[in-house]
Design an enzyme around this catalytic site. Structure first.
Site, PDB file in Angstrom:
ATOM      1  N   HIS A  90     -51.017  89.184  13.811  1.00 47.72           N
ATOM      2  CA  HIS A  90     -50.588  87.803  12.487  1.00 47.72           C
ATOM      3  C   HIS A  90     -48.679  87.455  12.497  1.00 47.72           C
ATOM      4  CE1 HIS A  90     -51.807  86.442   7.880  1.00 47.72           C
ATOM      5  NE2 HIS A  90     -50.706  85.943   7.842  1.00 47.72           N
ATOM      6  N   ARG A 144     -55.733  81.963   7.766  1.00 46.58           N
ATOM      7  CA  ARG A 144     -56.596  82.599   7.220  1.00 46.58           C
ATOM      8  C   ARG A 144     -57.527  83.600   8.511  1.00 46.58           C
ATOM      9  NH1 ARG A 144     -52.380  83.583   5.702  1.00 46.58           N
ATOM     10  NH2 ARG A 144     -51.094  84.243   4.226  1.00 46.58           N
ATOM     11  N   GLU A 168     -57.373  92.740   8.306  1.00 45.04           N
ATOM     12  CA  GLU A 168     -56.072  92.674   9.022  1.00 45.04           C
ATOM     13  C   GLU A 168     -55.813  93.834   8.907  1.00 45.04           C
ATOM     14  OE1 GLU A 168     -54.016  89.878   8.670  1.00 45.04           O
ATOM     15  OE2 GLU A 168     -54.872  87.921   9.987  1.00 45.04           O
TER      16      GLU A 168
HETATM   17  C1  8YV Z   1     -46.902  85.677   7.107  1.00 44.73           C
HETATM   18  C2  8YV Z   1     -48.464  83.923   7.048  1.00 44.73           C
HETATM   19  O1  8YV Z   1     -48.301  86.130   6.522  1.00 44.73           O
HETATM   20  O2  8YV Z   1     -46.783  82.818   5.752  1.00 44.73           O
HETATM   21  C3  8YV Z   1     -48.078  83.127   5.759  1.00 44.73           C
HETATM   22  O3  8YV Z   1     -48.902  82.694   4.837  1.00 44.73           O
HETATM   23  O4  8YV Z   1     -49.692  84.145   7.168  1.00 44.73           O
HETATM   24  C4  8YV Z   1     -47.752  85.406   7.681  1.00 44.73           C
HETATM   25  O5  8YV Z   1     -46.354  84.319   7.609  1.00 44.73           O
HETATM   26  C5  8YV Z   1     -45.872  86.111   6.473  1.00 44.73           C
HETATM   27  O6  8YV Z   1     -44.848  86.335   7.053  1.00 44.73           O
HETATM   28  C6  8YV Z   1     -45.726  87.207   5.989  1.00 44.73           C
HETATM   29  O7  8YV Z   1     -44.475  87.909   5.141  1.00 44.73           O
END
Ligand code: 8YV
EC number: 1.1.1.79
Length: 325
Positions: A285, A237, A266
């Protein structure tokens, strides 16, 4: 009468049909400032909430008096007010296993792309700047046999250790709250304090969730401990990294480069220096963003929601204490 749910992430067609067999659906693509009022209105009768991202906080939950279960297609859940969900005895399920290998692949891609300057070089070839002799200005740094430092030895950290060990013959240091016997026995990883990992690693891969404890864990002091030839990779994160401190460290040569899939804000603001620094590889991301993995995550999240609304939470509950009541 089918239970009403709010879905705020577009689902694959077959999963949408599956949901429609069980529930009356109000569909959104996301929870944004622009559509929040409509989402809150739809939540008035909703017993379930399915999506990922967006802020699911007390204010939103105050508009969802009938909510019985929340399911996110993500491994991270820092955008959910877990304490408030728990106080309301609402289980939150996530998808911690579907994306492990895909995200570990993405981390290795960032390691390699940053170390070998893949983006810079590819852009220069496309710009027609390839000269016959690629001189030292175009050279990068090696990955094989260099030391991999993993900050956060969870599922993804273990998968990364596997790649680093077998794929690139890298000695592995890791920093985590507890000993990880499998990483040590299978991949020769050694647990150490964060300072030692920062001082000795050639690649520092930060794979931590966002919590009060991890916020800005990597800041000016930590970056100064890294080798000037080292690369920071961030794929957990964004706010775990103090971005202004990182920008300074990248500008003044404190570290060699950074490969980043997550950011403090973001989408990354257009004026961010991270977008113009030549020693940064920035991805939007997309750590888990392959067709198969995003499908698997969505399918897992749908299964989790159906099970929960049937009073049968089987797996991946973030706040299992609500299940015992
Ligand atoms: C995306 C992620 O947020 O799974 C998570 O925590 O950060 C990423 O995989 C996810 O893909 C959103 O659906």
């Amino acid at each position: 009468m089918k239970p009403s749910i709010v879905v705020y992430k577009k689902q694959p067609a077959d999963l949408q049909q599956r949901l429609e067999q069980h529930f009356a659906i109000t569909q959104f693509d996301d929870i944004t400032e622009e559509n929040r009022a409509q989402v809150l209105d739809a939540l008035q009768n909703a017993e379930g909430l399915l999506g990922s991202g967006g802020r699911v906080d007390k204010d939103l939950l105050d508009h969802a008096p009938r909510l019985r279960a929340v399911s996110t297609s993500s491994v991270g859940y820092d955008n959910f007010d877990v304490a408030e969900l728990t106080r309301r005895e609402i289980p939150l399920m996530h998808t911690p296993t579907a994306l492990t290998d895909t995200v570990a692949d993405t981390v290795m891609a960032l390691v390699l792309a940053t170390a070998r300057r893949v983006v810079n070089l590819a852009e220069r070839v496309k710009a027609g700047e390839w000269t016959q002799n690629v001189g030292p200005d175009w050279f990068g740094i090696d990955v094989h046999h260099k030391t991999m430092g993993i900050v956060g030895m969870g599922r993804i950290g273990l998968a990364l250790a596997q790649r680093a060990h077998f794929g690139f013959d890298m000695p592995i240091l890791y920093n985590a709250r507890s000993q990880h016997t499998e990483a040590e026995e299978r991949f020769g990883a050694r647990k150490c304090e964060l300072d030692e990992l920062l001082e000795k690693s050639d690649f520092v891969c930060v794979l931590l969730p966002m919590t009060k404890e991890t916020f800005h864990l990597i800041g000016k002091e930590q970056l100064a401990k890294m080798k000037s030839s080292a690369v920071l990779v961030s794929a957990g994160r964004g706010p775990v990294i103090d971005e202004p401190a990182l920008i300074e460290a990248l500008k003044d040569g404190t570290i060699y480069g950074a490969g980043m899939d997550v950011f403090e804000k973001e989408p990354l603001p257009k004026g961010s220096p991270l977008l113009s620094l030549p020693n940064v590889v920035a991805l939007p991301h997309v750590g888990s963003a392959t067709h198969q993995t995003r499908y698997d995550m969505a399918a897992c999240a749908v299964d989790n929601l159906i099970a929960a609304l049937n009073g049968d939470v089987k797996q991946f509950c973030v706040n299992p204490e609500v299940l015992r009541k």
